[in-house]
Design a protein around this motif. Structure first.
Motif, short mmCIF file in Angstrom:
data_model
loop_
_atom_site.label_atom_id
_atom_site.label_comp_id
_atom_site.label_asym_id
_atom_site.label_seq_id
_atom_site.Cartn_x
_atom_site.Cartn_y
_atom_site.Cartn_z
N GLY A 30 -3.97 -7.43 8.66
CA GLY A 30 -3.70 -8.02 7.36
C GLY A 30 -3.75 -7.00 6.23
O GLY A 30 -3.03 -7.14 5.24
N ASN A 31 -4.58 -5.98 6.38
CA ASN A 31 -4.60 -4.93 5.36
C ASN A 31 -3.24 -4.28 5.20
O ASN A 31 -2.77 -4.07 4.08
CB ASN A 31 -5.64 -3.86 5.72
N ILE A 32 -2.61 -4.00 6.30
CA ILE A 32 -1.28 -3.38 6.26
C ILE A 32 -0.27 -4.36 5.68
O ILE A 32 0.56 -3.99 4.84
CB ILE A 32 -0.87 -2.94 7.68
N PHE A 33 -0.33 -5.62 6.11
CA PHE A 33 0.61 -6.63 5.64
C PHE A 33 0.48 -6.86 4.14
O PHE A 33 1.48 -6.86 3.40
CB PHE A 33 0.37 -7.94 6.40
N VAL A 34 -0.73 -7.03 3.66
CA VAL A 34 -0.94 -7.30 2.23
C VAL A 34 -0.61 -6.06 1.40
O VAL A 34 -0.04 -6.17 0.31
CB VAL A 34 -2.39 -7.77 1.97
N ALA A 42 -4.02 -1.07 -4.07
CA ALA A 42 -4.85 -1.00 -2.87
C ALA A 42 -6.15 -1.79 -3.02
O ALA A 42 -6.59 -2.46 -2.08
CB ALA A 42 -5.15 0.45 -2.52
N ASP A 43 -6.76 -1.74 -4.20
CA ASP A 43 -8.02 -2.47 -4.42
C ASP A 43 -7.83 -3.98 -4.31
O ASP A 43 -8.62 -4.68 -3.68
CB ASP A 43 -8.62 -2.13 -5.78
N ILE A 44 -6.77 -4.48 -4.93
CA ILE A 44 -6.50 -5.92 -4.87
C ILE A 44 -6.20 -6.34 -3.44
O ILE A 44 -6.67 -7.39 -2.98
CB ILE A 44 -5.32 -6.30 -5.81
N CYS A 45 -5.45 -5.54 -2.73
CA CYS A 45 -5.12 -5.85 -1.33
C CYS A 45 -6.38 -5.95 -0.49
O CYS A 45 -6.53 -6.87 0.32
CB CYS A 45 -4.21 -4.77 -0.75
N GLN A 46 -7.27 -4.99 -0.67
CA GLN A 46 -8.52 -5.00 0.08
C GLN A 46 -9.36 -6.22 -0.25
O GLN A 46 -9.92 -6.87 0.64
CB GLN A 46 -9.30 -3.71 -0.22
N LYS A 47 -9.44 -6.57 -1.53
CA LYS A 47 -10.23 -7.74 -1.94
C LYS A 47 -9.63 -9.03 -1.41
O LYS A 47 -10.35 -9.93 -0.96
CB LYS A 47 -10.34 -7.81 -3.47
#
Length: 115
Positions: A30-34, A42-47
Motif C-alpha cells: 500500500g505504501n507504493i500504491f498510495v 511522502a509524509d501524507i502517504c505514510q500517514k
C-alpha cells in the motif's frame, strides 16, 4: 473438555494470524500504491497507510472477538471443524471486501482529501 473453548482458541489463532499477515502485506504494498496516487507527498502517504493499517487491525480483530458470542454449542469434532471453517471464511470474505473498498475510495477520492 468443552469443545467451544478449543474452537475459540483455534479460531482466534488462525484468524488473527491471517489478519496480521494480510495487514502486513497490504501495508507494504500500500505504501507504493498510495505514493503513486499522491506523488511528492511522502509524509501524507505514510500517514494514510498507517491509519488504514490501524483501522484494518481494529475492525477485523474486534469483529473476530465479537463473533465468539454467536457460536452455538459444539458437540462433536466434525462440528468444531465446520464451525471454524465457516467463521474463518466469513472473516476472509470481509477482509477482501474491505480491501476493495479501500482501493476504490483511495483511487476516487484521494485528490479531494489532500486539497
Amino acid at each position: 473438555m468443552n469443545l467451544n473453548i478449543i474452537g475459540y482458541f483455534i479460531y482466534l489463532g488462525v484468524t488473527v494470524f491471517i489478519i496480521l499477515k494480510v495487514g502486513k502485506i497490504c501495508y507494504k504494498n500500500g505504501n507504493i500504491f498510495v505514493a503513486e496516487l499522491i506523488p511528492n507527498h511522502a509524509d501524507i502517504c505514510q500517514k494514510i497507510n498507517q491509519v488504514l493499517l490501524m483501522a484494518y487491525y481494529l475492525l477485523n480483530i474486534g469483529y473476530c472477538a465479537m463473533t465468539l458470542i454467536s457460536w452455538q454449542k459444539i458437540s462433536s469434532s466434525a462440528q468444531l471443524i465446520e464451525t471454524i471453517g465457516v467463521k474463518t471464511a466469513i472473516i476472509i470474505f470481509i477482509i477482501s471486501i474491505l480491501h476493495y473498498f479501500n482501493i476504490i475510495i483511495l483511487t476516487k477520492y484521494i485528490h479531494k482529501l489532500i486539497k
